[in-house]
Design an enzyme around this catalytic site. Structure first.
Site, PDB file in Angstrom:
ATOM      1  N   HIS A   1      96.998  -8.272  29.817  1.00 35.64           N
ATOM      2  CA  HIS A   1      96.062  -9.120  29.424  1.00 35.64           C
ATOM      3  C   HIS A   1      96.560 -10.330  28.582  1.00 35.64           C
ATOM      4  O   HIS A   1      97.669 -10.187  28.037  1.00 35.64           O
ATOM      5  CB  HIS A   1      94.919  -8.682  28.606  1.00 35.64           C
ATOM      6  CG  HIS A   1      93.940  -7.826  29.342  1.00 35.64           C
ATOM      7  ND1 HIS A   1      93.655  -8.111  30.252  1.00 35.64           N
ATOM      8  CD2 HIS A   1      92.760  -7.089  28.471  1.00 35.64           C
ATOM      9  CE1 HIS A   1      92.750  -7.016  30.793  1.00 35.64           C
ATOM     10  NE2 HIS A   1      91.913  -6.479  29.520  1.00 35.64           N
TER      11      HIS A   1
ATOM     12  N   CYS B   1      90.165  -3.406  25.243  1.00 36.34           N
ATOM     13  CA  CYS B   1      91.486  -3.678  25.515  1.00 36.34           C
ATOM     14  C   CYS B   1      91.975  -5.130  25.260  1.00 36.34           C
ATOM     15  O   CYS B   1      93.135  -5.573  24.936  1.00 36.34           O
ATOM     16  CB  CYS B   1      92.103  -3.148  27.082  1.00 36.34           C
ATOM     17  SG  CYS B   1      90.966  -3.989  28.329  1.00 36.34           S
TER      18      CYS B   1
END
Length: 357
Positions: A263, A138
Protein backbone atom coordinates in the site's frame (compact mmCIF):
# COMPACT_ATOMS: atom_id res chain seq x y z
CA UNK A 1 -0.66 -30.60 16.24
CA UNK A 2 2.91 -30.64 17.48
CA UNK A 3 4.09 -31.81 20.89
CA UNK A 4 4.74 -29.20 23.61
CA UNK A 5 8.09 -27.44 23.22
CA UNK A 6 8.53 -25.06 26.13
CA UNK A 7 6.93 -23.33 29.07
CA UNK A 8 6.14 -20.21 27.03
CA UNK A 9 2.54 -19.15 26.35
CA UNK A 10 0.61 -21.06 23.74
CA UNK A 11 -0.36 -19.30 20.52
CA UNK A 12 -3.20 -20.24 18.20
CA UNK A 13 -3.42 -18.73 14.72
CA UNK A 14 -6.97 -18.78 13.34
CA UNK A 15 -6.92 -18.24 9.59
CA UNK A 16 -3.46 -19.77 9.25
CA UNK A 17 -3.95 -20.80 5.62
CA UNK A 18 -4.95 -17.36 4.31
CA UNK A 19 -2.75 -14.74 2.67
CA UNK A 20 -1.96 -12.96 5.93
CA UNK A 21 -1.64 -16.27 7.78
CA UNK A 22 1.08 -17.44 5.39
CA UNK A 23 3.07 -14.26 6.03
CA UNK A 24 2.57 -14.53 9.78
CA UNK A 25 3.99 -18.07 9.85
CA UNK A 26 7.10 -16.78 8.09
CA UNK A 27 7.43 -14.01 10.67
CA UNK A 28 7.14 -16.47 13.56
CA UNK A 29 10.13 -18.32 12.15
CA UNK A 30 12.18 -15.13 11.85
CA UNK A 31 11.59 -13.49 15.23
CA UNK A 32 12.69 -14.45 18.74
CA UNK A 33 10.73 -17.55 19.77
CA UNK A 34 8.68 -16.71 22.86
CA UNK A 35 6.01 -19.35 22.29
CA UNK A 36 5.31 -22.78 23.66
CA UNK A 37 2.77 -24.64 21.55
CA UNK A 38 1.68 -23.06 18.28
CA UNK A 39 -1.68 -24.29 17.05
CA UNK A 40 -2.84 -23.66 13.47
CA UNK A 41 -6.57 -23.36 12.91
CA UNK A 42 -8.60 -22.73 9.75
CA UNK A 43 -11.94 -23.51 8.15
CA UNK A 44 -12.95 -27.20 7.92
CA UNK A 45 -12.06 -27.27 4.22
CA UNK A 46 -8.43 -26.47 5.09
CA UNK A 47 -8.19 -28.90 8.00
CA UNK A 48 -5.54 -31.56 7.53
CA UNK A 49 -3.15 -29.37 5.58
CA UNK A 50 0.41 -29.43 6.86
CA UNK A 51 2.27 -26.13 7.14
CA UNK A 52 5.80 -25.30 8.27
CA UNK A 53 6.18 -23.15 11.37
CA UNK A 54 9.43 -22.71 13.30
CA UNK A 55 11.00 -25.34 11.07
CA UNK A 56 8.43 -27.98 12.03
CA UNK A 57 5.55 -29.49 10.10
CA UNK A 58 2.26 -28.65 11.82
CA UNK A 59 -1.16 -29.95 10.89
CA UNK A 60 -3.99 -27.45 10.52
CA UNK A 61 -7.10 -28.25 12.56
CA UNK A 62 -10.69 -27.17 11.95
CA UNK A 63 -12.24 -24.19 13.71
CA UNK A 64 -14.46 -25.72 16.39
CA UNK A 65 -14.75 -25.22 20.14
CA UNK A 66 -12.45 -28.22 20.61
CA UNK A 67 -9.73 -26.38 18.68
CA UNK A 68 -9.17 -24.20 21.77
CA UNK A 69 -8.91 -27.04 24.29
CA UNK A 70 -6.10 -26.38 26.77
CA UNK A 71 -6.02 -22.63 26.15
CA UNK A 72 -6.42 -20.40 29.18
CA UNK A 73 -4.84 -17.53 31.08
CA UNK A 74 -1.54 -16.42 29.57
CA UNK A 75 -2.28 -17.93 26.16
CA UNK A 76 -3.10 -15.96 23.03
CA UNK A 77 -5.39 -16.64 20.08
CA UNK A 78 -4.73 -14.57 17.00
CA UNK A 79 -7.58 -14.13 14.52
CA UNK A 80 -6.74 -13.45 10.85
CA UNK A 81 -10.29 -13.97 9.71
CA UNK A 82 -13.29 -12.05 8.34
CA UNK A 83 -15.09 -9.92 10.92
CA UNK A 84 -18.06 -12.26 11.24
CA UNK A 85 -15.77 -15.16 12.14
CA UNK A 86 -13.89 -13.12 14.75
CA UNK A 87 -17.14 -11.84 16.26
CA UNK A 88 -18.48 -15.40 16.56
CA UNK A 89 -15.40 -17.06 18.04
CA UNK A 90 -13.57 -14.41 20.07
CA UNK A 91 -16.01 -14.68 23.02
CA UNK A 92 -15.47 -18.46 23.04
CA UNK A 93 -11.75 -17.87 23.51
CA UNK A 94 -12.00 -15.13 26.12
CA UNK A 95 -14.45 -17.23 28.15
CA UNK A 96 -11.57 -19.67 28.62
CA UNK A 97 -9.32 -16.88 29.94
CA UNK A 98 -7.07 -16.57 26.88
CA UNK A 99 -6.44 -13.21 25.17
CA UNK A 100 -7.67 -12.54 21.64
CA UNK A 101 -5.65 -10.48 19.14
CA UNK A 102 -7.95 -9.69 16.22
CA UNK A 103 -6.96 -8.26 12.85
CA UNK A 104 -10.50 -7.93 11.49
CA UNK A 105 -12.89 -4.97 11.75
CA UNK A 106 -15.08 -6.77 14.29
CA UNK A 107 -13.86 -4.88 17.37
CA UNK A 108 -12.01 -1.82 16.06
CA UNK A 109 -14.75 0.58 17.11
CA UNK A 110 -15.45 -1.04 20.48
CA UNK A 111 -14.39 1.38 23.27
CA UNK A 112 -13.58 -1.60 25.51
CA UNK A 113 -11.15 -3.05 22.96
CA UNK A 114 -7.83 -1.20 22.52
CA UNK A 115 -6.82 -0.53 18.91
CA UNK A 116 -3.05 -0.89 18.84
CA UNK A 117 -0.01 -0.24 16.68
CA UNK A 118 2.94 -1.06 18.96
CA UNK A 119 5.23 1.67 17.60
CA UNK A 120 2.62 4.30 18.49
CA UNK A 121 0.47 3.14 21.42
CA UNK A 122 1.84 -0.21 22.54
CA UNK A 123 1.03 0.65 26.17
CA UNK A 124 -2.67 0.33 25.33
CA UNK A 125 -2.51 -3.50 25.22
CA UNK A 126 -2.39 -3.63 29.02
CA UNK A 127 -5.99 -2.44 29.49
CA UNK A 128 -8.37 -4.83 27.75
CA UNK A 129 -11.70 -5.17 29.60
CA UNK A 130 -13.05 -7.70 27.12
CA UNK A 131 -9.81 -9.67 26.83
CA UNK A 132 -9.44 -8.56 23.20
CA UNK A 133 -6.89 -6.35 21.42
CA UNK A 134 -7.57 -5.18 17.86
CA UNK A 135 -5.19 -4.24 15.08
CA UNK A 136 -6.09 -1.55 12.51
CA UNK A 137 -6.82 -1.76 8.83
CA UNK A 138 -3.73 -2.23 6.68
CA UNK A 139 -4.04 1.28 5.22
CA UNK A 140 -4.03 2.86 8.67
CA UNK A 141 -1.14 0.64 9.74
CA UNK A 142 0.92 1.72 6.73
CA UNK A 143 0.98 5.40 7.69
CA UNK A 144 0.36 5.60 11.42
CA UNK A 145 3.97 5.19 12.64
CA UNK A 146 5.01 8.23 10.61
CA UNK A 147 2.10 10.29 11.89
CA UNK A 148 2.67 9.20 15.47
CA UNK A 149 6.28 10.35 15.41
CA UNK A 150 5.45 13.73 13.85
CA UNK A 151 2.45 14.27 16.15
CA UNK A 152 4.66 13.78 19.21
CA UNK A 153 6.87 16.65 18.05
CA UNK A 154 4.49 19.10 16.38
CA UNK A 155 0.92 18.22 17.43
CA UNK A 156 -1.26 17.00 14.56
CA UNK A 157 -4.15 19.37 13.76
CA UNK A 158 -5.52 18.29 10.38
CA UNK A 159 -4.96 15.41 7.97
CA UNK A 160 -5.72 14.62 4.33
CA UNK A 161 -4.64 11.33 2.77
CA UNK A 162 -5.15 9.37 -0.42
CA UNK A 163 -4.39 5.66 -0.45
CA UNK A 164 -3.12 3.57 -3.36
CA UNK A 165 -4.09 0.08 -2.27
CA UNK A 166 -2.65 -3.21 -3.47
CA UNK A 167 -4.84 -6.01 -4.75
CA UNK A 168 -3.70 -8.42 -2.02
CA UNK A 169 -5.63 -6.39 0.56
CA UNK A 170 -8.58 -8.43 -0.72
CA UNK A 171 -6.71 -11.63 0.12
CA UNK A 172 -5.75 -14.28 -2.37
CA UNK A 173 -8.93 -13.53 -4.32
CA UNK A 174 -7.67 -9.99 -4.97
CA UNK A 175 -4.19 -11.04 -6.10
CA UNK A 176 -5.59 -13.80 -8.31
CA UNK A 177 -8.14 -11.44 -9.86
CA UNK A 178 -5.46 -8.91 -10.79
CA UNK A 179 -3.21 -11.56 -12.33
CA UNK A 180 -6.15 -13.06 -14.21
CA UNK A 181 -7.21 -9.65 -15.54
CA UNK A 182 -3.66 -8.80 -16.62
CA UNK A 183 -3.54 -12.09 -18.51
CA UNK A 184 -6.84 -11.33 -20.23
CA UNK A 185 -5.65 -7.85 -21.20
CA UNK A 186 -2.30 -9.16 -22.45
CA UNK A 187 -4.11 -11.68 -24.62
CA UNK A 188 -6.34 -9.08 -26.24
CA UNK A 189 -5.68 -6.52 -28.94
CA UNK A 190 -5.81 -3.13 -27.26
CA UNK A 191 -6.36 -0.07 -29.33
CA UNK A 192 -6.56 3.57 -28.38
CA UNK A 193 -9.95 3.36 -26.69
CA UNK A 194 -9.93 3.34 -22.90
CA UNK A 195 -12.89 0.98 -22.91
CA UNK A 196 -10.78 -1.79 -24.41
CA UNK A 197 -9.50 -2.81 -20.97
CA UNK A 198 -13.03 -3.25 -19.69
CA UNK A 199 -14.00 -5.24 -22.79
CA UNK A 200 -10.98 -7.51 -22.39
CA UNK A 201 -11.78 -8.21 -18.74
CA UNK A 202 -15.54 -8.37 -19.21
CA UNK A 203 -17.53 -8.97 -16.05
CA UNK A 204 -14.55 -10.54 -14.26
CA UNK A 205 -13.79 -7.69 -11.85
CA UNK A 206 -13.12 -10.03 -8.93
CA UNK A 207 -13.55 -8.36 -5.53
CA UNK A 208 -13.09 -4.88 -6.99
CA UNK A 209 -15.66 -2.32 -8.11
CA UNK A 210 -14.18 -2.16 -11.64
CA UNK A 211 -11.40 -3.86 -13.61
CA UNK A 212 -8.08 -3.29 -11.84
CA UNK A 213 -5.68 -4.30 -14.62
CA UNK A 214 -4.13 -1.19 -16.24
CA UNK A 215 -6.64 0.85 -14.27
CA UNK A 216 -7.16 2.90 -11.10
CA UNK A 217 -10.35 2.34 -9.10
CA UNK A 218 -11.34 5.14 -6.69
CA UNK A 219 -13.38 2.91 -4.44
CA UNK A 220 -12.83 0.45 -1.60
CA UNK A 221 -15.52 -0.79 0.76
CA UNK A 222 -19.28 -0.24 0.95
CA UNK A 223 -21.28 2.92 0.33
CA UNK A 224 -21.97 5.10 3.35
CA UNK A 225 -23.89 8.34 3.84
CA UNK A 226 -22.56 11.36 1.98
CA UNK A 227 -20.80 9.29 -0.68
CA UNK A 228 -18.04 8.06 1.62
CA UNK A 229 -16.91 4.44 1.53
CA UNK A 230 -16.82 2.29 4.64
CA UNK A 231 -13.08 1.86 4.15
CA UNK A 232 -12.48 5.61 4.09
CA UNK A 233 -14.49 6.13 7.25
CA UNK A 234 -12.64 3.27 8.94
CA UNK A 235 -9.23 4.80 8.23
CA UNK A 236 -10.53 8.08 9.65
CA UNK A 237 -11.90 6.52 12.82
CA UNK A 238 -8.87 4.27 13.41
CA UNK A 239 -6.36 7.09 13.01
CA UNK A 240 -8.24 9.16 15.58
CA UNK A 241 -8.36 6.26 18.06
CA UNK A 242 -4.71 5.26 17.80
CA UNK A 243 -3.42 8.83 18.09
CA UNK A 244 -5.93 9.72 20.81
CA UNK A 245 -7.31 12.65 18.77
CA UNK A 246 -11.06 12.11 18.81
CA UNK A 247 -11.96 15.27 16.90
CA UNK A 248 -9.05 15.39 14.43
CA UNK A 249 -10.30 16.59 11.00
CA UNK A 250 -9.40 13.88 8.48
CA UNK A 251 -10.21 13.57 4.78
CA UNK A 252 -9.56 10.17 3.15
CA UNK A 253 -9.83 8.92 -0.43
CA UNK A 254 -9.19 5.20 -0.92
CA UNK A 255 -7.99 4.07 -4.34
CA UNK A 256 -7.24 0.57 -5.63
CA UNK A 257 -4.24 0.30 -7.96
CA UNK A 258 -2.86 -2.61 -10.04
CA UNK A 259 -0.11 -3.54 -7.56
CA UNK A 260 -0.04 -7.01 -6.01
CA UNK A 261 1.59 -6.14 -2.66
CA UNK A 262 2.34 -2.82 -0.98
CA UNK A 263 0.00 0.00 0.00
CA UNK A 264 1.06 3.60 -0.62
CA UNK A 265 -0.37 6.89 0.63
CA UNK A 266 0.07 10.55 -0.09
CA UNK A 267 -0.21 12.50 3.16
CA UNK A 268 -0.79 16.19 3.86
CA UNK A 269 -0.54 16.80 7.59
CA UNK A 270 -1.13 20.15 9.27
CA UNK A 271 0.25 20.74 12.75
CA UNK A 272 -0.24 23.07 15.69
CA UNK A 273 3.25 24.52 15.22
CA UNK A 274 5.43 25.49 12.28
CA UNK A 275 7.20 22.54 10.67
CA UNK A 276 10.76 22.42 9.42
CA UNK A 277 11.05 19.77 6.71
CA UNK A 278 14.68 19.03 7.57
CA UNK A 279 13.84 18.41 11.21
CA UNK A 280 10.81 16.34 10.17
CA UNK A 281 13.14 14.08 8.17
CA UNK A 282 15.30 13.63 11.27
CA UNK A 283 12.23 12.66 13.29
CA UNK A 284 11.10 10.17 10.68
CA UNK A 285 14.59 8.71 10.31
CA UNK A 286 14.66 7.99 14.06
CA UNK A 287 11.07 6.74 14.31
CA UNK A 288 10.61 3.03 15.15
CA UNK A 289 9.21 1.01 12.29
CA UNK A 290 10.04 3.68 9.70
CA UNK A 291 12.73 3.89 6.99
CA UNK A 292 13.42 7.26 5.34
CA UNK A 293 14.30 7.19 1.62
CA UNK A 294 14.26 10.78 0.44
CA UNK A 295 16.67 12.00 -2.22
CA UNK A 296 14.63 12.87 -5.33
CA UNK A 297 17.68 14.37 -7.05
CA UNK A 298 19.25 10.92 -7.01
CA UNK A 299 15.96 9.25 -7.90
CA UNK A 300 15.60 7.82 -4.40
CA UNK A 301 12.09 7.64 -2.97
CA UNK A 302 9.96 4.73 -1.76
CA UNK A 303 7.78 2.57 -3.97
CA UNK A 304 5.58 -0.44 -3.20
CA UNK A 305 8.19 -2.65 -4.85
CA UNK A 306 10.68 -1.50 -2.20
CA UNK A 307 8.29 -2.13 0.67
CA UNK A 308 7.05 -5.57 -0.40
CA UNK A 309 8.44 -8.29 1.84
CA UNK A 310 9.86 -5.86 4.43
CA UNK A 311 8.84 -4.85 7.94
CA UNK A 312 9.00 -1.03 8.04
CA UNK A 313 6.97 1.76 6.54
CA UNK A 314 9.08 3.48 3.87
CA UNK A 315 8.68 7.25 3.71
CA UNK A 316 9.98 9.89 1.28
CA UNK A 317 9.10 12.99 -0.75
CA UNK A 318 9.07 14.86 2.58
CA UNK A 319 8.50 18.55 1.88
CA UNK A 320 7.00 21.59 3.45
CA UNK A 321 3.77 22.92 2.02
CA UNK A 322 4.03 25.75 -0.50
CA UNK A 323 1.02 27.42 1.10
CA UNK A 324 1.26 26.81 4.83
CA UNK A 325 4.30 26.78 7.14
CA UNK A 326 2.47 24.43 9.50
CA UNK A 327 1.88 21.73 6.88
CA UNK A 328 4.03 18.84 5.67
CA UNK A 329 3.52 16.57 2.69
CA UNK A 330 5.04 13.13 2.15
CA UNK A 331 4.63 9.72 0.54
CA UNK A 332 4.67 6.44 2.46
CA UNK A 333 4.61 2.75 1.44
CA UNK A 334 4.32 -0.48 3.41
CA UNK A 335 3.73 -4.17 2.77
CA UNK A 336 0.00 -4.47 3.47
CA UNK A 337 0.18 -8.17 4.35
CA UNK A 338 3.25 -7.87 6.55
CA UNK A 339 3.45 -4.41 8.13
CA UNK A 340 -0.25 -3.85 7.62
CA UNK A 341 -1.45 -7.04 9.31
CA UNK A 342 0.77 -10.02 10.16
CA UNK A 343 3.66 -8.13 11.76
CA UNK A 344 1.40 -5.81 13.73
CA UNK A 345 -0.53 -8.79 15.09
CA UNK A 346 2.70 -10.58 15.99
CA UNK A 347 4.08 -7.54 17.80
CA UNK A 348 0.85 -7.14 19.79
CA UNK A 349 0.92 -10.82 20.72
CA UNK A 350 4.54 -10.56 21.88
CA UNK A 351 3.72 -7.56 24.08
CA UNK A 352 0.94 -9.51 25.75
CA UNK A 353 3.12 -12.61 26.10
CA UNK A 354 5.68 -10.44 27.91
CA UNK A 355 3.12 -9.76 30.65
CA UNK A 356 3.09 -13.45 31.54
CA UNK A 357 6.81 -14.11 31.22
Amino acid sequence: MTAPRSSGPALAVVGATGAVGSVLLQILSQRADVWGDIRLIASPRSAGRVLAVRGEETEVIALTEDAFDGFGKGDIVLFLTPAEVSARWAPVVTARGAVVVDQSAAFREDPEVPLVVPEVNGHAVRIRPRGIVAGPDCVTAAMIATLGALHAEYGLADLAVSSYQAASAAGRAGSEALRRQLSLVAGSTLGEQTGDVRRAVGEDTGPFAAPLALNVVPWSGELREGGWSSHELAVRAETRRILGLESLPIAVTCVQVPVVTGHSLTVRARFEREVDAGHAREILEAAPGVVLVDDPEAGEFPTPADAAGTDPAWVGRVRGSLDDSRSLEFFVCADNLRKGAALNATQISELIAGEFA
